[in-house]
Write a protein that holds these residues in place. Structure first.
Motif: not given
Length: 192
Positions: A24-34, A174-178, A83-87, A183-190
């Motif tokens: 998720t971190g890499w997908i978000s990173f690349w979408i936001q970066l591009v 880009a902000h929406f993808s972040g 997003a990079f920090r998530y990775t 939210l996805w990661l917060l849901n997964r960790i909870n």
């Protein structure tokens, strides 16, 4: 039986969460970066071309909108970093040494920070888009200064104006993808 089934389940769950963070971190990173790079180039080009003498784009509303668009891009830089920090969090979660793994509380704090940064960036970018679109609408509905002898070029909406609107839409996306990633990661960790 030398291994505890609960320990295996916990280890498997941790590995799944770590892989989810990395992917998720890499997908978000690349979408936001591009999207951020494309938007940055468009806004930069707009800034260069709008500074020409006699350019019809020199409008205070558009200038403020472009300023807010640039602010949205700066905030997007923070979202890209998170997003990079998530990775990196995903990599640390895979560590065999439990003391190297981040605590759940710390991880949730990083995710919440990601939510706030992307929400703030979305707000600033939307305000910039509103200012730019408002200026363009005012230009388009104002009485046209077209007479037999005079044509007012400040009433024309150029392709560059529309590119700036597109750049703002890219930045919001880009902000929406972040936001979705956080939210996805917060849901997964909870759920763990």
């Amino acid at each position: 039986m030398s291994q505890n089934p609960d320990a295996q389940s916990s280890s498997s769950n941790l590995r799944t969460i770590a892989q989810t963070f990395r992917l998720t971190g890499w997908i978000s990173f690349w979408i936001q970066l591009v999207l951020g790079v494309i938007s940055g180039i468009i806004v930069l080009l707009f800034g260069i071309f709008s500074q020409r003498a006699g350019s019809p784009n020199n409008n205070p509303g558009t200038g403020f909108g472009v300023f807010l668009a640039i602010c949205g891009l700066v905030v997007l830089g923070g979202g890209i970093y998170l997003a990079f920090r998530y990775t990196r969090i995903g990599n640390k979660l895979l560590s065999s040494n439990p003391s190297n793994r981040p605590r759940k509380v710390e991880t949730v704090q990083v995710l919440r920070l990601g939510l706030w940064i992307n929400l703030g960036g979305t707000l600033v970018t939307l305000l910039g888009a509103q200012a730019i679109v408002g200026t363009l609408v005012a230009r388009s509905i104002s009485p046209q200064a077209v007479t037999t002898q005079l044509f007012d070029p400040t009433r024309i909406i150029s392709g560059l104006d529309m590119l700036v609107v597109q750049a703002n839409i890219n930045t919001v996306s880009a902000h929406f993808s972040g936001l979705v990633a956080s939210l996805w990661l917060l849901n997964r960790i909870n759920k763990s």
